[in-house]
Design a protein around this motif. Structure first.
Motif, PDB file in Angstrom:
ATOM      1  N   ASP A  89       0.907  -1.231  -0.150  1.00 41.92           N
ATOM      2  CA  ASP A  89       0.002  -0.099  -0.104  1.00 41.92           C
ATOM      3  C   ASP A  89       0.927   1.321  -0.198  1.00 41.92           C
ATOM      4  O   ASP A  89       1.308   1.406   1.132  1.00 41.92           O
ATOM      5  N   ILE A  90       1.143   2.048  -0.988  1.00 45.50           N
ATOM      6  CA  ILE A  90       1.872   2.863  -1.385  1.00 45.50           C
ATOM      7  C   ILE A  90       1.477   4.092  -0.207  1.00 45.50           C
ATOM      8  O   ILE A  90       2.313   4.849   0.269  1.00 45.50           O
ATOM      9  N   GLU A  91       0.244   4.400  -0.335  1.00 46.61           N
ATOM     10  CA  GLU A  91      -0.252   5.387   0.588  1.00 46.61           C
ATOM     11  C   GLU A  91       0.236   5.357   1.927  1.00 46.61           C
ATOM     12  O   GLU A  91       0.928   6.146   2.480  1.00 46.61           O
ATOM     13  N   ALA A  92      -0.016   4.232   2.606  1.00 46.70           N
ATOM     14  CA  ALA A  92       0.379   3.939   3.837  1.00 46.70           C
ATOM     15  C   ALA A  92       1.664   3.743   4.273  1.00 46.70           C
ATOM     16  O   ALA A  92       2.133   4.402   5.104  1.00 46.70           O
ATOM     17  N   ASP A  93       2.724   3.215   3.008  1.00 47.06           N
ATOM     18  CA  ASP A  93       3.934   3.354   3.298  1.00 47.06           C
ATOM     19  C   ASP A  93       4.439   4.593   3.429  1.00 47.06           C
ATOM     20  O   ASP A  93       5.485   5.094   4.013  1.00 47.06           O
ATOM     21  N   LEU A  94       4.239   5.608   2.435  1.00 46.14           N
ATOM     22  CA  LEU A  94       4.644   6.912   2.320  1.00 46.14           C
ATOM     23  C   LEU A  94       4.245   7.676   3.566  1.00 46.14           C
ATOM     24  O   LEU A  94       5.270   8.674   3.876  1.00 46.14           O
ATOM     25  N   LYS A  95       3.146   7.429   3.948  1.00 42.64           N
ATOM     26  CA  LYS A  95       2.735   8.292   5.044  1.00 42.64           C
ATOM     27  C   LYS A  95       3.551   7.776   6.451  1.00 42.64           C
ATOM     28  O   LYS A  95       3.926   8.648   7.267  1.00 42.64           O
ATOM     29  N   ALA A  96       3.815   6.500   6.729  1.00 41.95           N
ATOM     30  CA  ALA A  96       4.663   6.103   7.869  1.00 41.95           C
ATOM     31  C   ALA A  96       6.029   6.703   7.352  1.00 41.95           C
ATOM     32  O   ALA A  96       6.661   7.271   8.572  1.00 41.95           O
ATOM     33  N   VAL A  97       6.639   6.861   6.233  1.00 43.84           N
ATOM     34  CA  VAL A  97       7.930   7.265   5.795  1.00 43.84           C
ATOM     35  C   VAL A  97       7.954   9.006   6.299  1.00 43.84           C
ATOM     36  O   VAL A  97       8.874   9.547   6.854  1.00 43.84           O
ATOM     37  N   MET A  98       6.909   9.591   5.881  1.00 40.28           N
ATOM     38  CA  MET A  98       6.958  10.920   5.785  1.00 40.28           C
ATOM     39  C   MET A  98       6.696  11.432   7.162  1.00 40.28           C
ATOM     40  O   MET A  98       7.225  12.505   7.617  1.00 40.28           O
ATOM     41  N   ARG A  99       5.816  10.755   7.968  1.00 39.19           N
ATOM     42  CA  ARG A  99       5.616  11.011   9.522  1.00 39.19           C
ATOM     43  C   ARG A  99       6.784  10.788  10.069  1.00 39.19           C
ATOM     44  O   ARG A  99       6.991  11.798  11.087  1.00 39.19           O
ATOM     45  N   ALA A 100       7.603   9.939  10.059  1.00 41.94           N
ATOM     46  CA  ALA A 100       8.938   9.700  10.827  1.00 41.94           C
ATOM     47  C   ALA A 100       9.873  10.875  10.273  1.00 41.94           C
ATOM     48  O   ALA A 100      10.652  11.573  11.120  1.00 41.94           O
ATOM     49  N   THR A 101       9.752  11.341   9.090  1.00 44.93           N
ATOM     50  CA  THR A 101      10.786  12.306   8.315  1.00 44.93           C
ATOM     51  C   THR A 101      10.434  13.678   9.404  1.00 44.93           C
ATOM     52  O   THR A 101      11.270  14.276   9.737  1.00 44.93           O
ATOM     53  N   ALA A 102       9.206  13.779   9.517  1.00 46.84           N
ATOM     54  CA  ALA A 102       8.604  15.107   9.948  1.00 46.84           C
ATOM     55  C   ALA A 102       9.189  14.953  11.447  1.00 46.84           C
ATOM     56  O   ALA A 102       9.497  16.122  12.231  1.00 46.84           O
ATOM     57  N   ALA A 103       9.026  14.116  12.168  1.00 45.32           N
ATOM     58  CA  ALA A 103       9.151  13.968  13.607  1.00 45.32           C
ATOM     59  C   ALA A 103      10.897  13.978  13.545  1.00 45.32           C
ATOM     60  O   ALA A 103      11.194  14.695  14.640  1.00 45.32           O
ATOM     61  N   GLU A 104      11.548  13.505  12.908  1.00 41.36           N
ATOM     62  CA  GLU A 104      12.975  13.834  12.788  1.00 41.36           C
ATOM     63  C   GLU A 104      13.379  15.380  12.879  1.00 41.36           C
ATOM     64  O   GLU A 104      14.022  15.834  13.750  1.00 41.36           O
ATOM     65  N   PHE A 105      12.976  15.857  12.009  1.00 39.73           N
ATOM     66  CA  PHE A 105      13.259  17.253  11.848  1.00 39.73           C
ATOM     67  C   PHE A 105      12.741  18.362  12.745  1.00 39.73           C
ATOM     68  O   PHE A 105      12.960  19.469  13.145  1.00 39.73           O
ATOM     69  N   ALA A 106      11.654  17.744  13.334  1.00 42.00           N
ATOM     70  CA  ALA A 106      11.094  18.522  14.609  1.00 42.00           C
ATOM     71  C   ALA A 106      11.773  18.146  15.955  1.00 42.00           C
ATOM     72  O   ALA A 106      11.631  18.868  17.050  1.00 42.00           O
ATOM     73  N   ASP A 107      12.573  17.221  15.892  1.00 41.25           N
ATOM     74  CA  ASP A 107      13.490  16.895  17.013  1.00 41.25           C
ATOM     75  C   ASP A 107      14.684  17.559  17.148  1.00 41.25           C
ATOM     76  O   ASP A 107      15.676  17.918  16.395  1.00 41.25           O
ATOM     77  N   ALA A 108      14.710  18.323  18.190  1.00 41.57           N
ATOM     78  CA  ALA A 108      16.023  19.478  18.425  1.00 41.57           C
ATOM     79  C   ALA A 108      17.298  18.641  18.275  1.00 41.57           C
ATOM     80  O   ALA A 108      18.269  19.175  17.977  1.00 41.57           O
ATOM     81  N   ASP A 109      17.258  17.510  18.907  1.00 37.91           N
ATOM     82  CA  ASP A 109      18.714  16.786  18.896  1.00 37.91           C
ATOM     83  C   ASP A 109      18.988  16.376  17.466  1.00 37.91           C
ATOM     84  O   ASP A 109      20.380  16.568  17.105  1.00 37.91           O
ATOM     85  N   PHE A 110      18.177  16.344  16.456  1.00 33.67           N
ATOM     86  CA  PHE A 110      18.728  15.849  15.243  1.00 33.67           C
ATOM     87  C   PHE A 110      18.631  17.360  14.379  1.00 33.67           C
ATOM     88  O   PHE A 110      19.383  17.662  13.494  1.00 33.67           O
ATOM     89  N   GLU A 111      17.575  18.281  14.835  1.00 29.38           N
ATOM     90  CA  GLU A 111      17.488  19.423  14.081  1.00 29.38           C
ATOM     91  C   GLU A 111      18.817  20.464  14.099  1.00 29.38           C
ATOM     92  O   GLU A 111      19.177  20.949  12.898  1.00 29.38           O
TER      93      GLU A 111
END
Length: 202
Positions: A89-111
């Motif tokens: 399911d490309i929609e479910a897979d991309l949403k999982a990846v994009m949510r993880a990417t957004a969370a990384e960039f919102a994390d101060a230790d990563f950002e």
């Protein structure tokens, strides 16, 4: 009588030292910038000798790249060998990846260190080339492999330009992060996937 005291776990001690070096590198880049980071400074911050660093890395640049790569699932090997989830399911897979990417960039230790690296890339063509070769290109190849699977399943247009698909998907998130122009929420990540799939569905 032989001693029953256990020997120190050298592997565990080495791993602790390695992680301390990577963490110290990221901290120093955030604090003083890429150019002012030195092997001496990293060693002092990590509480190790310079020889310990040189045992694992041949140069400052090599340490810095591993420090950034260790922030993500790519690990020390960079993007080599990574794969995006493929549930069919490309929609479910991309949403999982994009949510993880957004969370990384919102994390101060990563950002913080990633923002410092991007600031240096703007003015350092050699560093930009290393970043593309060691991280960006392999990661993009993994993303495109998942998109090709979706094309074969009829979930994306067979004529879709996969580089363009990735730009439509990721560029708005990167711009919002770069300019601090809005929150990087799961809902925003989902919306980017919805817009991209509407544009490139068969």
């Amino acid at each position: 009588m032989p001693s029953t005291r256990k020997r120190p776990d050298q592997a565990r001690r080495s791993e602790r030292s390695r992680q301390a070096i990577l963490a110290a590198t990221r901290e120093l880049i955030s604090e003083v910038g890429y150019r002012r980071v030195s092997i001496e400074g990293i060693a002092a911050r990590a509480g190790v000798g310079k020889q310990t660093i040189y045992r694992w890395w041949p140069s400052k640049g090599a340490v810095i790249f591993d420090a950034f790569l260790a922030l993500s699932d790519g690990g020390e090997g960079g993007g080599e060998g990574i794969a995006l989830p493929d549930t069919g399911d490309i929609e479910a897979d991309l949403k999982a990846v994009m949510r993880a990417t957004a969370a990384e960039f919102a994390d101060a230790d990563f950002e913080r260190p990633i923002r410092a690296l991007n600031a240096e890339i703007v003015n350092d063509p050699d560093l930009a080339a290393q970043y593309r070769e060691k991280l960006a290109r392999p990661v993009d190849d993994a993303k495109k492999a998942r998109l090709r699977s979706a094309q074969q399943a009829g979930q994306l247009s067979a004529e879709a330009d996969l580089d363009l698909v990735l730009e439509v998907l990721y560029a708005p998130l990167f711009q919002r992060w770069l300019h601090r122009s809005g929150p990087l929420t799961p809902e925003y990540a989902d919306a980017l996937v919805d817009i991209t799939l509407r544009a490139f569905r068969p």
